[in-house]
Design a protein around this motif. Structure first.
Motif, PDB file in Angstrom:
ATOM      1  N   THR A 562       0.829  -1.209   0.000  1.00  0.00           N
ATOM      2  CA  THR A 562       0.000   0.000   0.000  1.00  0.00           C
ATOM      3  C   THR A 562       0.860   1.255   0.000  1.00  0.00           C
ATOM      4  OG1 THR A 562      -1.852  -1.084   1.092  1.00  0.00           O
ATOM      5  CG2 THR A 562      -1.704   1.302   1.333  1.00  0.00           C
ATOM      6  N   LEU A 563       1.933   1.253   0.756  1.00  0.00           N
ATOM      7  CA  LEU A 563       2.779   2.436   0.854  1.00  0.00           C
ATOM      8  C   LEU A 563       3.439   2.790  -0.474  1.00  0.00           C
ATOM      9  CD1 LEU A 563       4.438   1.658   4.297  1.00  0.00           C
ATOM     10  CD2 LEU A 563       2.722   3.406   3.813  1.00  0.00           C
ATOM     11  N   ILE A 564       3.508   1.828  -1.393  1.00  0.00           N
ATOM     12  CA  ILE A 564       4.117   2.079  -2.699  1.00  0.00           C
ATOM     13  C   ILE A 564       3.060   2.183  -3.796  1.00  0.00           C
ATOM     14  CG2 ILE A 564       5.803   1.253  -4.386  1.00  0.00           C
ATOM     15  CD1 ILE A 564       6.982   2.060  -1.690  1.00  0.00           C
ATOM     16  N   VAL A 565       2.134   1.260  -3.811  1.00  0.00           N
ATOM     17  CA  VAL A 565       1.184   1.156  -4.919  1.00  0.00           C
ATOM     18  C   VAL A 565       0.131   2.250  -4.857  1.00  0.00           C
ATOM     19  CG1 VAL A 565      -0.580  -0.324  -5.972  1.00  0.00           C
ATOM     20  CG2 VAL A 565       1.578  -1.307  -5.177  1.00  0.00           C
ATOM     21  N   ILE A 566      -0.434   2.497  -3.667  1.00  0.00           N
ATOM     22  CA  ILE A 566      -1.539   3.455  -3.547  1.00  0.00           C
ATOM     23  C   ILE A 566      -1.125   4.860  -3.993  1.00  0.00           C
ATOM     24  CG2 ILE A 566      -3.093   4.596  -1.923  1.00  0.00           C
ATOM     25  CD1 ILE A 566      -3.896   1.776  -2.711  1.00  0.00           C
ATOM     26  N   PRO A 567       0.022   5.421  -3.530  1.00  0.00           N
ATOM     27  CA  PRO A 567       0.409   6.747  -4.046  1.00  0.00           C
ATOM     28  C   PRO A 567       0.625   6.759  -5.553  1.00  0.00           C
ATOM     29  CG  PRO A 567       1.631   6.221  -2.057  1.00  0.00           C
ATOM     30  CD  PRO A 567       0.936   4.976  -2.465  1.00  0.00           C
ATOM     31  N   THR A 568       1.182   5.679  -6.097  1.00  0.00           N
ATOM     32  CA  THR A 568       1.421   5.640  -7.538  1.00  0.00           C
ATOM     33  C   THR A 568       0.107   5.588  -8.313  1.00  0.00           C
ATOM     34  OG1 THR A 568       3.483   4.445  -7.081  1.00  0.00           O
ATOM     35  CG2 THR A 568       2.662   4.421  -9.343  1.00  0.00           C
ATOM     36  N   ILE A 569      -0.813   4.757  -7.903  1.00  0.00           N
ATOM     37  CA  ILE A 569      -2.109   4.680  -8.579  1.00  0.00           C
ATOM     38  C   ILE A 569      -2.859   5.996  -8.435  1.00  0.00           C
ATOM     39  CG2 ILE A 569      -4.316   3.461  -8.634  1.00  0.00           C
ATOM     40  CD1 ILE A 569      -1.975   1.842  -9.669  1.00  0.00           C
ATOM     41  N   TYR A 570      -2.761   6.622  -7.268  1.00  0.00           N
ATOM     42  CA  TYR A 570      -3.398   7.926  -7.064  1.00  0.00           C
ATOM     43  C   TYR A 570      -2.840   8.944  -8.053  1.00  0.00           C
ATOM     44  CZ  TYR A 570      -4.795  12.261  -4.749  1.00  0.00           C
ATOM     45  OH  TYR A 570      -5.320  13.500  -4.476  1.00  0.00           O
ATOM     46  N   SER A 571      -1.526   8.981  -8.195  1.00  0.00           N
ATOM     47  CA  SER A 571      -0.903   9.943  -9.119  1.00  0.00           C
ATOM     48  C   SER A 571      -1.326   9.667 -10.562  1.00  0.00           C
ATOM     49  CB  SER A 571       0.615   9.870  -8.977  1.00  0.00           C
ATOM     50  OG  SER A 571       1.254  10.742  -9.880  1.00  0.00           O
ATOM     51  N   LEU A 572      -1.355   8.386 -10.957  1.00  0.00           N
ATOM     52  CA  LEU A 572      -1.747   8.050 -12.327  1.00  0.00           C
ATOM     53  C   LEU A 572      -3.195   8.441 -12.616  1.00  0.00           C
ATOM     54  CD1 LEU A 572      -0.086   4.558 -12.910  1.00  0.00           C
ATOM     55  CD2 LEU A 572       0.485   6.701 -14.038  1.00  0.00           C
ATOM     56  N   LEU A 573      -4.103   8.058 -11.735  1.00  0.00           N
ATOM     57  CA  LEU A 573      -5.517   8.348 -11.965  1.00  0.00           C
ATOM     58  C   LEU A 573      -5.786   9.848 -11.910  1.00  0.00           C
ATOM     59  CD1 LEU A 573      -7.390   5.500 -10.037  1.00  0.00           C
ATOM     60  CD2 LEU A 573      -7.003   5.733 -12.489  1.00  0.00           C
ATOM     61  N   ASP A 574      -5.125  10.561 -11.007  1.00  0.00           N
ATOM     62  CA  ASP A 574      -5.318  12.005 -10.936  1.00  0.00           C
ATOM     63  C   ASP A 574      -4.823  12.680 -12.215  1.00  0.00           C
ATOM     64  OD1 ASP A 574      -6.007  14.304  -8.931  1.00  0.00           O
ATOM     65  OD2 ASP A 574      -4.095  14.884  -9.873  1.00  0.00           O
TER      66      ASP A 574
END
Length: 605
Positions: A562-574
């Motif tokens: 979560t500490l790696i994937v969630i920020p990355t997915i958030y940045s991509l979707l945003d």
């Protein structure tokens, strides 16, 4: 009156004041002083000693935890910045993890519930039908003496020979059956010791001819045997024949033990088939003859004897010597008082036959039931091997078929319900987060933590050799509501920083660094709280440990990813949403009509 006044004075001044004051000083004051002294001693001596001991004991763990948190605080920003710079690698990593979770989950073997070893079991013994009670006891007695002689790991042995007609629930119980209830010692209630005792008893029972034995354990939340195969049809003889064939096939499978069929040898009976033509020739009525034979063999109630408030029925029938054998029955006179005595054998065929042991119907069809225990392996593997063996090794006639029931059927039904419950829990979690964030995109980002959690659950089950069961499913449903907490904390703080005007990447880096320690501490407290359950200590640990292991392993992998994937997915979707919004704005600008005489530069968006 003077006497009452004097007694009042004595009561007030002597009993109440003098004796009460003495007792207060003798009993009350010392106790108060003792409590105050103990409190002072505790505060001045015990508390400092305990504090020093606690600091000494916790010095190494606190240093380790501090070093781990310091390392995480230093390494995490670098890893997170690299993940944001290479989002494609993170997306591929997440896809690989989800695929691995799916592959591992579908390859796991399954069972309804883990087998619980409660330190007791029952061995049900069957001799040929018709064996009298005294003969059953004579055959069983040496086994009982041998078990009591060695008595390794056995606390008590309860033997029941015969059956209780009032409490019996099985049709195959009788004077030919017996039950050995074995209770193990308190220190010998492990799975290995219980299996060793069962194998020792099986070897002892296998040495007795014509004896069948099966082991029955207490079953939780289910009244069925682990394996039950129903053979259905209409012909009892065919059912018994193919039931014995199926039993022989299942006995050769290594994963099964204590295989038995319900259509076994029936009780012996005298069968009388009347010849209607001969009865008509002699002028006899079949109903009268049959009733006459029945009255002589079974007896009829001639009268009743009054004994105070009881009326005892008096049965009249032939003596045992006159009705003991088939020849005696065939020699009965069926026309008493006639000119010429006619024997039963002259008008009927009298033979010694065998009645069915039971007639079981399911949905209107006759059924032969074959039951077995699991010796090794899982419930799903045993069901697959049974279905394959019965289909390949037996040629089934058109009027017969078979189906696998028991706990296998219960697991399939429970699995459908649990999958529905898991889907409903995911939907409820998504709806609550969508309402909270007032967005449909951010809850989707948070929901990606759930499949990442299942990666750890399935990997732990695979490595520890555990099967997928109802308790594991319950742990996964719990996990779906727990793992989203860390992502919620992270996404909420990122949105808060962006609302303050912080740039997206900087907001992600700041939120990750600030929320790292709370996320790790929350995960650690949850894992440590479930650790005693996962260790499998105490009775019933077979049920508690799989659920705790499923939650712990899923929470650990979810936190790490979560500490790696969630920020990355958030940045991509945003970024994707911003790009779509920009493209739409640009399209709206180019497609909007211009006012007459106006230029493009004069139009404001």
């Amino acid at each position: 009156a003077p006497f009452v006044f004097a007694f009042g004075l004595v009561y007030v001044f002597v009993i109440r004041f003098l004796i009460g004051t003495i007792l207060e000083w003798v009993i009350g004051k010392p106790m108060v002083l003792a409590v105050m002294g103990f409190a002072s001693f505790t505060r001045g001596v015990l508390v400092p000693i305990v504090s020093i001991v606690f600091r000494v004991v916790m010095w190494v763990p606190s240093k380790l935890v501090g070093a781990a948190l310091s390392f995480a605080n230093g390494a995490y920003p670098k890893v997170l910045r690299g993940a944001l710079a290479h989002p494609g690698v993170v997306v591929v990593l997440m896809a690989v993890c989800i695929w691995f979770a799916w592959d591992a989950g579908t390859s796991l073997e399954s069972e309804l519930l883990p087998e619980v070893h409660q330190g007791e079991f029952t061995v049900e013994v069957q001799l040929p039908v018709g064996t009298p009670l005294y003969e059953t006891e004579r055959i069983i007695a040496p086994v009982e003496r041998a078990i009591l002689a060695e008595r390794d790991h056995i606390a008590s042995l309860i033997l029941t020979v015969g059956y209780d007609s009032a409490n019996s629930t099985r049709s195959d119980e009788g004077e030919h059956s017996a039950r050995f209830k074995v209770v193990l010692d308190e220190d010998s209630r492990s799975a290995e010791v219980e299996e060793a005792v069962i194998e020792r008893l099986r070897e002892r029972f296998n040495g007795i001819p014509d004896l069948e034995a099966r082991v029955v354990r207490p079953v939780l939340f289910s009244s069925k045997m682990p394996i039950e195969v129903e053979i259905y049809g209409t012909d009892l003889d065919l059912l018994r024949e193919y039931g014995l064939q199926a039993k022989a096939v299942m006995e050769r499978l290594p994963g099964l033990a204590d295989v038995e069929t319900t259509l076994r040898q029936g009780a012996p009976e005298v069968q009388i088939v009347y010849d209607r033509d001969k009865l008509a020739l002699y002028g006899l009525n079949i109903s009268t003859v049959a009733r006459h034979v029945r009255d002589k063999v079974k007896g009829f109630e001639a009268t009743r004897f009054n004994l105070t408030d009881r009326r005892i029925p008096i049965l009249v029938r032939l003596q045992m010597d006159d009705r003991e054998t088939v020849e005696d029955i065939a020699a009965l006179i069926v026309n008493p008082g006639g000119e010429r005595p006619i024997r039963l054998s002259a008008v009927a065929a009298v033979t010694l036959g065998e009645g069915p042991s039971e007639v079981r119907r399911v949905d209107g069809s006759r059924v032969a039931l074959i039951q077995a225990n699991l010796h090794q392996g899982s419930l799903s593997a045993a069901a697959v091997s049974i279905r394959t063996a019965l289909q390949n090794e037996i040629v089934w006639p058109a009027q017969l078929g078979f189906a696998i029931r028991g706990q296998s059927e219960e697991w399939e039904r429970s699995q459908r319900s649990l999958v529905l419950a898991l889907g409903l829990s995911l939907f409820m979690v998504y709806v609550i987060m969508a309402v909270q964030f007032e967005s449909l995109i951010h809850p989707l980002v948070i929901m990606t933590t759930i499949p990442l959690a299942f990666v750890g659950t399935f990997l732990a089950l695979k490595l520890l050799g555990m099967n997928l069961s109802v308790v594991v499913f319950l742990g996964m449903i719990m996990l779906a509501g727990i793992v989203v907490n860390n992502a919620i904390v992270l996404i909420d703080y990122i949105n808060t920083l962006r609302a303050r005007g912080v740039e997206k990447t900087e907001a992600i880096m700041t939120a990750g660094t600030v929320r790292l320690r709370p996320i790790l501490m929350t995960t650690a407290t949850t894992v440590l709280g479930l650790l005693p359950l996962a260790l499998g200590i105490g009775d019933g640990a077979e049920l508690r440990a799989p659920m705790a292991i499923a939650v712990i392993s899923g929470l650990l992998t979810s936190t790490a990813l979560t500490l790696i994937v969630i920020p990355t997915i958030y940045s991509l979707l945003d970024g994707m949403v911003a790009w779509l919004a920009g493209a739409r704005t640009k399209r709206d600008r180019t497609s909007s009509p211009l006012a007459p005489g106006a230029s493009i530069d004069s139009v404001t968006p």
